[in-house]
Design an enzyme around this catalytic site. Structure first.
Site, PDB file in Angstrom:
ATOM      1  N   LYS A 175       0.934  -1.110   0.193  1.00 29.46           N
ATOM      2  CA  LYS A 175       0.010   0.037  -0.030  1.00 29.46           C
ATOM      3  C   LYS A 175       0.713   1.367   0.060  1.00 29.46           C
ATOM      4  O   LYS A 175       1.523   1.490   0.988  1.00 29.46           O
ATOM      5  CB  LYS A 175      -0.944   0.002   1.227  1.00 29.46           C
ATOM      6  CG  LYS A 175      -1.730  -1.369   1.229  1.00 29.46           C
ATOM      7  CD  LYS A 175      -2.831  -1.276   2.715  1.00 29.46           C
ATOM      8  CE  LYS A 175      -1.955  -1.376   3.738  1.00 29.46           C
ATOM      9  NZ  LYS A 175      -2.948  -1.649   4.800  1.00 29.46           N
ATOM     10  N   THR A 206      -8.652   9.786   7.881  1.00 26.70           N
ATOM     11  CA  THR A 206      -8.538   8.419   7.195  1.00 26.70           C
ATOM     12  C   THR A 206      -8.197   7.052   8.126  1.00 26.70           C
ATOM     13  O   THR A 206      -7.748   6.150   7.817  1.00 26.70           O
ATOM     14  CB  THR A 206      -7.345   8.577   6.338  1.00 26.70           C
ATOM     15  OG1 THR A 206      -6.124   8.916   7.162  1.00 26.70           O
ATOM     16  CG2 THR A 206      -7.764   9.559   5.266  1.00 26.70           C
ATOM     17  N   GLY A 208      -8.583   3.956   9.943  1.00 23.26           N
ATOM     18  CA  GLY A 208      -9.098   2.680   9.789  1.00 23.26           C
ATOM     19  C   GLY A 208      -8.891   2.158   8.173  1.00 23.26           C
ATOM     20  O   GLY A 208      -9.524   1.161   7.809  1.00 23.26           O
ATOM     21  N   THR A 209      -8.159   2.950   7.508  1.00 17.80           N
ATOM     22  CA  THR A 209      -8.106   2.545   6.048  1.00 17.80           C
ATOM     23  C   THR A 209      -7.395   0.929   5.743  1.00 17.80           C
ATOM     24  O   THR A 209      -7.935   0.654   4.905  1.00 17.80           O
ATOM     25  CB  THR A 209      -7.414   3.532   5.165  1.00 17.80           C
ATOM     26  OG1 THR A 209      -5.921   3.729   5.754  1.00 17.80           O
ATOM     27  CG2 THR A 209      -7.866   4.971   5.170  1.00 17.80           C
ATOM     28  N   GLY A 210      -6.322   0.737   6.483  1.00 18.63           N
ATOM     29  CA  GLY A 210      -5.724  -0.263   6.470  1.00 18.63           C
ATOM     30  C   GLY A 210      -6.750  -1.621   6.767  1.00 18.63           C
ATOM     31  O   GLY A 210      -6.861  -2.612   5.872  1.00 18.63           O
ATOM     32  N   CYS A 211      -7.282  -1.642   7.955  1.00 15.69           N
ATOM     33  CA  CYS A 211      -8.391  -2.549   8.448  1.00 15.69           C
ATOM     34  C   CYS A 211      -9.552  -2.777   7.323  1.00 15.69           C
ATOM     35  O   CYS A 211      -9.883  -3.740   6.919  1.00 15.69           O
ATOM     36  CB  CYS A 211      -8.905  -2.083   9.655  1.00 15.69           C
ATOM     37  SG  CYS A 211      -7.858  -1.741  10.895  1.00 15.69           S
TER      38      CYS A 211
END
Length: 262
Positions: A175, A206, A208-211
Site C-alpha cells: 500500500k 483516514t 481505519g483505511t488499512g483494516c
C-alpha cells in the site's frame, strides 16, 4: 433462504469505532457478507490515539476461533492486530488448519504512530503468519518494520513486494498511500504486477483505511472472486470511504464505511 458468505476477522478492538474489529465488521456488512470476530486485544482508543491496550489470553483467542469455525464455518479469514508472539503463533496454528483464504494485515502501528505489535513478535509474523497468507497487505511503515526496505518511490514498492513475498504469502499488496501523488498500491505474486491507482482525496480523516481495505479483500475472496478482482473491488470501496471520511473528536476521524448507503 440464501446464507451470505461468512468472513472471520481476528483482530483487536477500537473503542472509537474507526478501525480494528469495528471497522472490519462494518466493511463486511457494507459488502454483503456475514462478519464474525475473534477478539485478540482491547484498546482504549479515540481520534487522538491509543491510550491503552490489553491483549487477551491465548486460550480465549483459541476458544473464540474454534467456537466460530467448528460450528458456523468460514469462507475467508482476515487478521489484524495480534500484539504478541504467543498470539501470532496461536493464530497461525489455527489458520493452518482452516481451509479458507487468509488476508493478513500485519498491523504494526496505529494511524497515530502508537505501537500495536511487540518487536519480539516480528519474527513470528515473518515465519509463522505470512507463509499462510493468500494476500498480505502491509503499508510502507510495516514493510520497513518487517523487511528493512525503505520505500520512497514506485521502484521501492517493487523491492518491498519482493521482500514480503520472500516470507511466503501467495500475493503481496503493498500500500503506497504514504507516498506523494496519487494513491497507488502494487499487487503482485512475483510473476505478474497489478498497479492500482486512485486520486488522492484532500481529507485527513483516514482512520481505519488499512483494516477496511484488508476486510474488503477478504469479503471479495469469500464471494469467490479471484485475488486480482477482489483487490480492485476493495480499492474502489476504500477510496470512496476515504473521500467520505468525517471528523470525530479532536483528531483524525474515520473513513465512512457506509458511504454507498448515504
Amino acid at each position: 433462504m440464501d446464507i451470505p458468505p461468512r468472513v472471520l476477522t481476528v483482530a483487536g478492538s477500537d473503542s472509537g469505532g474507526g478501525a480494528g474489529i469495528q471497522a472490519d465488521l462494518k466493511t463486511m456488512l457494507a459488502l454483503g457478507v456475514h462478519g464474525m470476530s475473534v477478539l485478540t486485544a482491547v484498546t482504549a482508543q479515540n481520534s487522538l490515539g491509543v491510550q491503552g491496550a490489553w491483549e487477551l489470553p491465548v486460550d480465549a483467542v483459541r476458544a473464540q476461533y474454534r467456537s466460530v469455525v467448528d460450528d458456523i464455518g468460514v469462507q475467508a479469514v482476515k487478521t489484524g492486530m495480534l500484539a504478541s508472539a504467543p498470539l501470532v503463533e496461536t493464530v497461525a496454528e489455527l489458520l493452518a488448519g482452516t481451509d479458507a483464504p487468509v488476508v493478513v494485515d500485519p498491523v504494526g502501528v496505529s494511524k497515530h504512530g502508537d505501537p500495536l505489535l511487540a518487536a519480539s513478535a516480528l519474527d513470528s509474523v515473518r515465519t509463522k503468519l505470512l507463509p499462510l497468507a493468500t494476500v498480505a497487505t502491509p503499508n510502507l511503515d510495516e514493510v520497513t518494520q518487517l523487511t528493512g526496505v525503505v520505500v520512497s518511490d514506485e521502484d521501492g514498492m517493487r523491492r518491498a513486494a519482493d521482500a514480503v513475498l520472500g516470507f511466503g504469502p501467495r500475493w503481496a499488496l503493498i500500500k503506497g498511500g504514504h507516498l506523494a501523488g496519487d494513491a497507488v498500491d502494487l499487487l503482485t505474486d512475483g510473476a505478474e504486477e497489478h498497479w492500482l491507482r486512485a486520486p488522492r482525496h484532500d481529507n485527513r480523516h483516514t482512520h481505519g483505511t488499512g483494516c477496511t481495505l484488508a476486510s474488503a479483500v477478504a469479503a471479495g475472496l469469500a464471494k469467490g472472486m479471484e485475488v486480482q478482482r477482489a483487490v480492485r473491488a476493495a480499492k474502489e470501496y476504500v477510496t470512496g470511504a476515504i473521500a467520505a471520511g468525517f471528523a470525530l473528536g479532536g483528531g483524525i476521524g474515520p473513513v465512512d464505511h457506509a458511504w454507498r448507503l448515504r
